[in-house]
Design a protein around this motif. Structure first.
Motif, PDB file in Angstrom:
ATOM      1  N   LYS B 270     -14.986 -19.384 -13.027  1.00  0.00           N
ATOM      2  CA  LYS B 270     -15.182 -19.250 -11.581  1.00  0.00           C
ATOM      3  C   LYS B 270     -13.941 -19.692 -10.806  1.00  0.00           C
ATOM      4  O   LYS B 270     -14.035 -20.307  -9.744  1.00  0.00           O
ATOM      5  N   GLY B 271     -12.761 -19.434 -11.361  1.00  0.00           N
ATOM      6  CA  GLY B 271     -11.523 -19.713 -10.636  1.00  0.00           C
ATOM      7  C   GLY B 271     -11.065 -21.152 -10.707  1.00  0.00           C
ATOM      8  O   GLY B 271     -10.021 -21.499 -10.148  1.00  0.00           O
ATOM      9  N   ASN B 272     -11.823 -21.996 -11.411  1.00  0.00           N
ATOM     10  CA  ASN B 272     -11.477 -23.415 -11.458  1.00  0.00           C
ATOM     11  C   ASN B 272     -10.620 -23.706 -12.689  1.00  0.00           C
ATOM     12  O   ASN B 272     -10.951 -24.534 -13.530  1.00  0.00           O
ATOM     13  N   LEU B 274      -7.866 -25.221 -13.317  1.00  0.00           N
ATOM     14  CA  LEU B 274      -7.300 -26.546 -13.597  1.00  0.00           C
ATOM     15  C   LEU B 274      -8.224 -27.386 -14.475  1.00  0.00           C
ATOM     16  O   LEU B 274      -7.771 -28.256 -15.207  1.00  0.00           O
ATOM     17  N   GLU B 275      -9.512 -27.111 -14.362  1.00  0.00           N
ATOM     18  CA  GLU B 275     -10.473 -27.813 -15.218  1.00  0.00           C
ATOM     19  C   GLU B 275     -10.134 -27.544 -16.679  1.00  0.00           C
ATOM     20  O   GLU B 275     -10.169 -28.439 -17.526  1.00  0.00           O
ATOM     21  N   VAL B 277      -7.138 -26.598 -17.806  1.00  0.00           N
ATOM     22  CA  VAL B 277      -5.825 -27.184 -18.108  1.00  0.00           C
ATOM     23  C   VAL B 277      -5.985 -28.672 -18.413  1.00  0.00           C
ATOM     24  O   VAL B 277      -5.382 -29.194 -19.355  1.00  0.00           O
ATOM     25  N   ASP B 278      -6.809 -29.348 -17.656  1.00  0.00           N
ATOM     26  CA  ASP B 278      -7.067 -30.774 -17.922  1.00  0.00           C
ATOM     27  C   ASP B 278      -7.645 -30.970 -19.319  1.00  0.00           C
ATOM     28  O   ASP B 278      -7.292 -31.899 -20.044  1.00  0.00           O
ATOM     29  N   LYS B 285      -3.398 -34.122 -26.363  1.00  0.00           N
ATOM     30  CA  LYS B 285      -2.999 -35.532 -26.435  1.00  0.00           C
ATOM     31  C   LYS B 285      -3.777 -36.251 -27.526  1.00  0.00           C
ATOM     32  O   LYS B 285      -3.241 -37.021 -28.311  1.00  0.00           O
ATOM     33  N   LEU B 293       2.679 -32.305 -25.956  1.00  0.00           N
ATOM     34  CA  LEU B 293       2.644 -31.535 -24.709  1.00  0.00           C
ATOM     35  C   LEU B 293       3.996 -30.913 -24.379  1.00  0.00           C
ATOM     36  O   LEU B 293       4.084 -30.065 -23.493  1.00  0.00           O
ATOM     37  N   PHE B 298       2.343 -25.395 -26.520  1.00  0.00           N
ATOM     38  CA  PHE B 298       1.298 -26.043 -25.725  1.00  0.00           C
ATOM     39  C   PHE B 298       0.915 -25.122 -24.561  1.00  0.00           C
ATOM     40  O   PHE B 298      -0.253 -24.800 -24.368  1.00  0.00           O
ATOM     41  N   LEU B 299       1.877 -24.717 -23.824  1.00  0.00           N
ATOM     42  CA  LEU B 299       1.643 -23.706 -22.790  1.00  0.00           C
ATOM     43  C   LEU B 299       2.844 -22.768 -22.809  1.00  0.00           C
ATOM     44  O   LEU B 299       3.986 -23.230 -22.818  1.00  0.00           O
ATOM     45  N   ILE B 307      -0.540 -21.177 -13.957  1.00  0.00           N
ATOM     46  CA  ILE B 307      -1.069 -22.461 -13.463  1.00  0.00           C
ATOM     47  C   ILE B 307      -0.394 -22.813 -12.137  1.00  0.00           C
ATOM     48  O   ILE B 307      -1.048 -23.214 -11.178  1.00  0.00           O
ATOM     49  N   ARG B 308       0.916 -22.617 -12.116  1.00  0.00           N
ATOM     50  CA  ARG B 308       1.649 -22.934 -10.890  1.00  0.00           C
ATOM     51  C   ARG B 308       1.136 -22.113  -9.717  1.00  0.00           C
ATOM     52  O   ARG B 308       0.984 -22.598  -8.606  1.00  0.00           O
ATOM     53  N   ARG B 317     -16.781 -12.982 -16.580  1.00  0.00           N
ATOM     54  CA  ARG B 317     -17.205 -12.225 -15.406  1.00  0.00           C
ATOM     55  C   ARG B 317     -16.406 -10.942 -15.235  1.00  0.00           C
ATOM     56  O   ARG B 317     -16.872  -9.999 -14.614  1.00  0.00           O
TER      57      ARG B 317
END
Lengths: 354, 1001
Positions: B270-272, B274-275, B277-278, B285, B293, B298-299, B307-308, B317
């Motif tokens: 749902k567009g979140n 960063l959840e 990424v955390d 880690k 990292l 890692f990315l 992300i930026r 969806r």
């Protein structure tokens, strides 16, 4: 009549509306802390400024000074990026700090001192990033068979491995199929034993338990494999106690139990770096290492951890003691006289504290 | 001599019955009034004569039936009541005071229809029923509007558990009635569609074509199907088989929009983003250390850029979409004095919500009946169904679950990329959709014709020949650019087809007799023969030169896995059922079926399966006559035995296995002994069952229902018993082992409010079943290898038991197990601080503790509203979805957003992210509890004036929502499909908004 239709339509719309409710999304930018970059930059600059650079004992090699200078520049670059607002998340700043802390530790470890051959000492091998390892040679016998035991004394400090699996000792090949050989390794919180299983591809029997966190103290490890047992074929003993026991539960799709696959493709046996996947590394001290062609019992292990070997034991394939500085680090004969080890890359013989 | 014998028999009968009547004080003097002649005509609402209607003088139970033209003539003592009745219509009564001509117009009685229960080879009124049988009416099936009628049984029929394999359109469903009986053989009930028995299920039937579904549950009911009745019987009567007189046209049409509901909550959806990424940071880690990292994997640079810029992709969806369900059905019936017909056509198109998934079904049914006279009738019924299922691509949805929101499906040119995450093996689900085709084309046909002769009153001889044919053609194409072929391996095609034929000849003799006062005898005799044949083939081709779909396999570089088969089996049966009713109080039903099967060896081929049932209409006893609050009260007690013929046709054979040997560049076939030795002594698995039931109706039937308690034992379970490797065999099939099922079923109907404008009724069902293994190999010992335990259900989860997560305060204790804070904590059963198989225990069973269903129907003037609830409580299931998406800590894939342990959130549910916890398999153990609102329907029926204006008899428009609410802790989409195959069947849960009309011309 019109009211009835309106009611119907309203009810239908309501059902659509409740379905379309969505959770709120948090898109707020996050604050990034640059404190650790500051602190590390200061430490690194201070270290370099105060260090004696040279070839003598008590000085730091010039190449390490250059490396530290390069790391300082990297950190300064990161600092600039942070100030320019190019970090979205904290880990991007933290990455620079971690790299800086590693550079500081490496520089400090490079302080030079020399112990004479025959001097009692401890061997530390800087395996992280593949900078150092112990090579025990290449021999099919190292792969073991239906019963074998791997015995070693290991000591490590905090941060002794990073980035995935930290390999202690292995003759292991996961690069081709089936996976072959064995490996004593660390992952996450665990000290693990991993052995290749087959003939099905990509199978391992693997288990682990939380590794001892008695940093700076010796631990006696023994990995034992015994295919003849009905359960608990793979065991690990730590300091004379059972650390874990794992029953072979590796079945293929047809329900056939898989068996241990000795290493037949790469006979190398190394410590502190895995011979095929060389990214699996760790830094630590090794005191003694023995490979037995039999499955040792707990009673055997209790005796072994407090005794020495002559090299003539019938079930002993190889045994090295790294308890004093050798004459030649590149040619260390084992106690059986059949195998030769060499220490490669970054390592140091440390004087005994007591 | 013969005449004397007849007299003697009759005399004995009269004496016996007279004594019985005297004992119960029922003997009453007969009215000896003067008789008058009454003639008349009985017609239906459309003005068509009704032949065969009963015209009975109530007091003396003397009567006639109407002739072919619906006419009758009878002498009636003056002052008596003449009762005119016909099945499915409201009984009418006239007091006769003089010679007269009666013109009777019979009205259809829906309630009467509801009270008729199909019991196999015939039907009875509910009041005469002695077994445990439940009926779902046509109106219920149409109201809930399920594309697969099997699903409708869930919550509507107590004791029935429908298991869905997936929510993809056209997915298969299975039924269990009163639990599992068999360990190694099928537990699927017998389906009898218009008299033709099969195991083909109900998927191919349109709900609009079904008149009723009757579920025979207890052994006394299923004994009529003898060796095939052990798992229960589902009898489907299609509208084509019941001919109505007069012209009637019915049209039902609906259009629905399906939208995915309860989409599992994945991290960062749902567009979140960063959840997610955390989570990724925490995982790396913990798993690989802080330094990891800075690794390039890692990315990726693209991921960092997204992300930026806050560019997050909600894979589930985006890969799913709303879709349409379209349903049209037209049914016409009519006839004249001699002939009647029915004709129906149906079309269903059920589009899937992911990729090309879809199911379409075309059905046609025809019923013809011709009456040569009132003694000879002939008829024909056919049902044809063509089903096309697009199963959708394998691995599409699982990839959409795995791919994190920081990954995009597009390349730099805005086209779909094949590899969307260079650091992972998962490919683009949109590309997968295009390059993996999986389709089934199925065709089902039932044809039956009959001749019925009624040589004398009450006697009917019916001979029915039925033919069932079904084909199933499955094809799959796996292109190079699929998950399976990784974009580098050659494409693959597979084709598999099966044909089944079933020929059944039933000869049924029915004799109905009313004698003396209130004595009724209903006897059915059957001689039946059946032969079924099965054949099929399969092949697979690797390396197709072009995108040839799954056709043209001959162009493949290599053709392999070629196989074909043919087998047949036959069944001969004799059956007798006698139902004797006395004074409308005591009902005795005896059923005996003698079956002979080709699936067993001589000496064991024939088996006799009897049942006996007793019904007591307590309400009709004198002591309850005056209790107005009780309208009906009947006790039913039954016992019966039935078998399970759904076993391998070759189960008694000792077979040679085919092996291929290679010599140089060529090979040859060889045959050797198979692993299992056949056993000539094998018998049917036999189920015997006791059932006690109570049917009741209180307060003018405002409250009515039934309670059944049963105990079922299945003996002689067929096991493949391991033996010492002697003479080359490792195992042998034997009849050993016993299971039991005990349970309670409650059905309750209430009329809560009933006044002129407003009506509210509820229907409630409850069932509870306890399944146990009583014995396995005759030694009362467990079979640990197969996870079968004496005294436990057949299916259990035998594993470690999670008791939480290791908390910070337990760090020292965790260390004794070699575990860390945040790891999964399991029970150390033997307390040896070593978690191994010695600590395994039975942690649960994938059987619900109980199930309940409830239907509430409201009507206010012309508006009707209904909602259906279904609850399944208890049961522990092993679920791949829950396990995979909570236990796996793959560094590049996504994971379910659940309550993971963190130092700040010391959860007791799920381990710390990246903690490398052991025993994660326990996370797949999920509760099966859920409560669903299955359906809410709001309808409006046009009034007579409006109907007349539009030229209609009846009309109704409605809107409905299917699956609007589900209450469950299950983290997957639908708790009803826990355990679906993640690679091939993973599906999203549809909520469907439907608008429809029912028109009757």
């Amino acid at each position: 009549m019109k009211r009835k239709w309106n009611l119907l339509f309203a009810l239908y719309c309501c059902s659509l509306v409740f379905h379309s409710c969505e959770d709120e999304v948090n898109t707020e930018p996050r604050e990034i802390s640059m404190n650790c970059l500051d602190t590390n930059l200061e430490t690194m600059e201070s270290l370099l400024e105060n260090a004696i650079i040279g070839d003598e004992d008590g000085s730091y090699p010039e190449e390490n000074a250059i490396a530290l200078q390069q790391e300082i520049e990297k950190l300064q670059f990161g600092y600039s990026k942070g100030l320019a607002g190019q970090f979205t998340l904290q880990f991007e700043a933290d990455n620079y700090c971690i790299q800086a802390e590693k550079a500081i530790a490496e520089f400090e470890n490079s302080l030079q001192f020399t112990l004479p051959p025959g001097e009692p000492a401890e061997l530390i091998v800087f395996g992280i990033d593949g900078k150092g390892r112990v090579e025990f040679g290449a021999d099919p016998a190292f792969g073991g068979d239906d019963a074998f035991s791997v015995e070693a004394w290991l000591k490590y400090d905090k941060g002794f491995f990073e980035s995935g699996i930290g390999d202690f000792i292995a003759t292991f090949d996961g690069s081709t199929q089936p996976i072959e050989g064995w490996m004593i390794n660390f992952l996450g919180d665990n000290l693990r034993a991993t052995i290749g299983m087959g003939p099905q591809e990509s199978r391992v029997l693997e288990f682990g338990s939380k590794y001892p966190q008695n940093y700076g103290e010796w631990n006696h490890l023994v990995m034992v494999y015994d295919a003849s047992l009905a359960e608990g074929q793979l065991k690990m003993y730590l300091n004379g106690d059972l650390f874990f026991s794992k029953t072979n539960d590796i079945f293929n799709g047809a329900g056939e139990l898989q068996s241990y696959q000795p290493n037949t493709k790469n006979y190398n046996m190394w410590a502190f770096q895995e011979p095929t996947d060389r990214g699996r590394t760790m830094t630590g001290y090794i005191k003694k290492f023995r490979f037995w062609n039999t499955a040792k019992s707990l009673e055997d292990i209790k005796v072994l951890m407090n005794s020495d070997v002559s090299g003539s034991e019938t079930d002993l394939e190889c045994a090295w003691d790294f308890t004093q500085v050798p004459e030649d680090d590149q040619n260390i004969l084992d106690k059986t006289g059949n195998h030769t080890a060499k220490i490669v890359g970054s390592y140091k013989w440390m004087p005994l504290n007591d | 001599m013969k005449k004397n014998k007849n007299y003697t028999t009759q005399l004995m009968l009269v004496v016996t019955v007279t004594i019985l009547l005297m004992f119960t004080g029922q003997l009453r003097s007969q009215n000896q009034n003067t008789e008058v002649q009454v003639t008349g005509l009985v017609e239906d609402q459309e003005g068509f004569p009704i032949p065969g209607a009963n015209v009975v003088i109530e007091n003396i139970r003397k009567g006639v039936v109407t002739d072919f033209d619906g006419k009758f003539s009878i002498s009636v003592p003056k002052g008596n009541v003449l009762s005119i009745s016909f099945i499915g219509m409201v009984t009418q009564k006239r007091v006769i005071t003089e010679e007269t001509y009666l013109s009777i117009v019979m009205q259809n009685d829906e309630e009467v229809l509801e009270n008729v229960v199909v019991i196999g080879y015939g039907s009875v009124e509910k009041k005469d029923l002695t077994g445990s049988i439940e009926t779902i009416s046509s109106s219920d099936l149409v109201r809930v509007n399920n594309t697969n009628v099997t699903e409708t049984l869930n919550g509507k029929v107590s004791g029935v558990l429908v298991t869905k394999s997936s929510n993809r359109p056209g997915a298969d469903m299975s039924i269990q009635i009163r639990g599992m009986n068999s360990i190694n053989s099928s537990n699927e009930p017998l389906y009898v569609v218009d008299g033709i028995p099969s195991y083909s299920g109900l998927k191919y039937l349109s709900p609009n074509d079904i008149q009723s579904i009757d579920v025979l549950k207890d052994a006394s009911s299923t004994a009529i199907y003898g060796s095939r009745g052990a798992n229960g019987v589902v009898i489907v009567t299609t509208k084509g088989a019941n001919k109505k007189k007069g012209l009637s046209i019915e049209y039902s049409g609906s259009v629905g929009i399906k939208t995915p509901t309860r989409i599992p909550d994945m991290l960062g959806n749902k567009g979140n983003g960063l959840e997610y990424v955390d989570y990724r940071i925490a995982l790396w880690k913990k798993k690989y250390g802080d330094a990891s990292l800075s690794r390039s994997d890692f990315l990726t640079e693209d991921e960092k850029r997204r992300i930026r810029n806050g560019e997050y992709y909600d894979w589930l969806r985006e890969v799913s979409d709303n879709s349409l369900v379209t349903n049209h059905s037209i049914y016409s019936s009519g006839g004249n004095e001699n002939s009647s017909y029915s004709f129906g056509l149906g079309y269903l198109k059920d589009e899937g919500m992911v990729g090309k998934e879809g199911f379409d079904r075309i059905t046609a049914n025809i019923g013809l009946e011709h009456r040569f006279s009132d003694k000879i009738t002939t008829g024909l019924t056919s049902y044809i169904s063509n089903n096309n299922t697009n199963h959708g691509a394998a691995e599409t949805l699982i990839n959409a679950y795995f791919l994190p929101p920081i990954v995009s499906p597009y390349d730099e040119n805005g086209e779909y990329a094949f590899i969307v995450q260079p650091t992972s093996s998962k490919i683009n689900p949109f590309i997968q959709n295009e390059n993996n085709i999986r389709e089934t084309e199925a065709f089902f046909a039932n044809f039956s014709g009959f001749v019925e002769i009624k040589p004398m009153k009450g006697l009917s001889l019916k001979s029915q020949l039925a033919y069932q044919f079904d084909t199933d053609l499955f094809g799959e194409w796996i292109g190079t650019f699929t998950q399976q072929k990784s974009g580098v391996n050659e494409s693959e095609a597979y084709r598999r087809e099966a044909r089944n034929r079933n020929l059944v000849w039933d000869n049924i003799l029915t004799y109905k007799k009313e004698f003396f006062k209130d004595h009724r005898l209903d006897v059915i005799g059957l001689f039946s023969i059946q032969k079924d044949t099965h054949q099929g083939s399969a092949m697979r081709g690797d390396g197709l030169p072009y995108d040839s779909d799954w056709h043209a396999i001959q162009t493949a570089d290599e053709i392999r896995d070629v196989s074909s088969y043919y087998w047949e089996s036959a069944l001969n049966s004799y059956m007798l059922r006698a139902n004797y009713s006395m004074w409308d109080k005591y009902i005795l039903t005896f059923t005996g079926r003698y079956d002979g099967t080709s699936r067993l060896k001589e000496g064991n081929q024939w088996g006799f399966m009897p049942s006996l049932a007793f019904g007591w209409q307590i309400k009709n006893e004198r002591f309850l006559k005056d209790f107005d609050a009780i309208n009906s009260l009947k006790l039913r007690i039954s016992y019966g035995r039935s078998g399970n013929n759904n076993i391998g046709h070759d189960i008694t054979w000792t077979k040679l296995d085919l092996s291929r040997y290679t010599f140089g560049d060529s090979g040859t076939n060889g045959f050797g002994l198979g692993g299992a030795k056949g056993n000539d002594d094998l018998k049917w698995e036999m189920t015997s069952e006791h059932n006690i039931g109570l049917d009741f109706g209180f307060f003018n039937n405002r409250i009515s229902g039934s309670i059944d308690v049963y105990s079922r034992t299945t003996n002689d379970l067929i096991f493949n018993k391991a033996v010492g490797s002697v003479n080359g065999f490792n195992s042998i099939y034997e009849n050993i082992g016993t299971t039991t099922n005990k349970g309670i079923e409650i059905g309750l109907n209430t009329v809560n409010i009933s006044n002129q404008d407003f009506y509210w009724k509820s229907k409630f069902s409850f069932s509870l079943n306890r399944n146990k293994i009583k014995d396995l190999y005759g030694d009362k010992k467990d079979d640990l290898g197969n996870r079968w335990f004496i005294g436990q259900p057949i299916n259990v989860i035998y594993d470690l038991k999670q008791i939480g997560i290791w908390q910070e305060s337990e760090a020292e204790e965790a260390a004794l197990y070699g575990q860390s804070v945040g790891h999964i904590k399991v029970e150390d059963v033997n307390g040896d601080y070593n978690l191994d198989q010695q600590d395994y225990q039975i942690v649960g069973s994938p059987n619900p503790d109980w199930m309940a269903g409830m239907v509430n129907t409201f009507s206010y003037k012309n508006i009707d509203l209904s909602f259906d609830m279904y609850a399944r409580i208890g049961g522990l299931y092993n679920d791949s979805f829950a396990y995979t998406f909570t236990a796996w800590d793959n560094e590049h894939w996504n994971k379910a957003d659940v309550n993971y342990w963190t130092p700040d959130n010391q959860s007791n549910d799920y381990q710390e992210v990246g903690a490398q916890s052991y025993n994660t398999q326990v996370l797949g153990q999920v509760s099966g509890t859920f409560v669903k609102i299955q359906n809410i329907t709001l309808g409006y029926s046009l009034n007579d004036k409006m109907n007349k204006f539009l030229g209609l008899n009846n009309s109704r428009i409605y809107g409905s929502v299917q699956n609007p609410f589900t209450f469950s802790d299950y983290i997957g989409s639908d708790p009803e499909i826990i355990g679906e195959d993640l690679n091939t069947q993973l599906s999203l849960f549809p909520m469907t908004f439907t608008l429809g009309v029912n028109l009757n011309f």
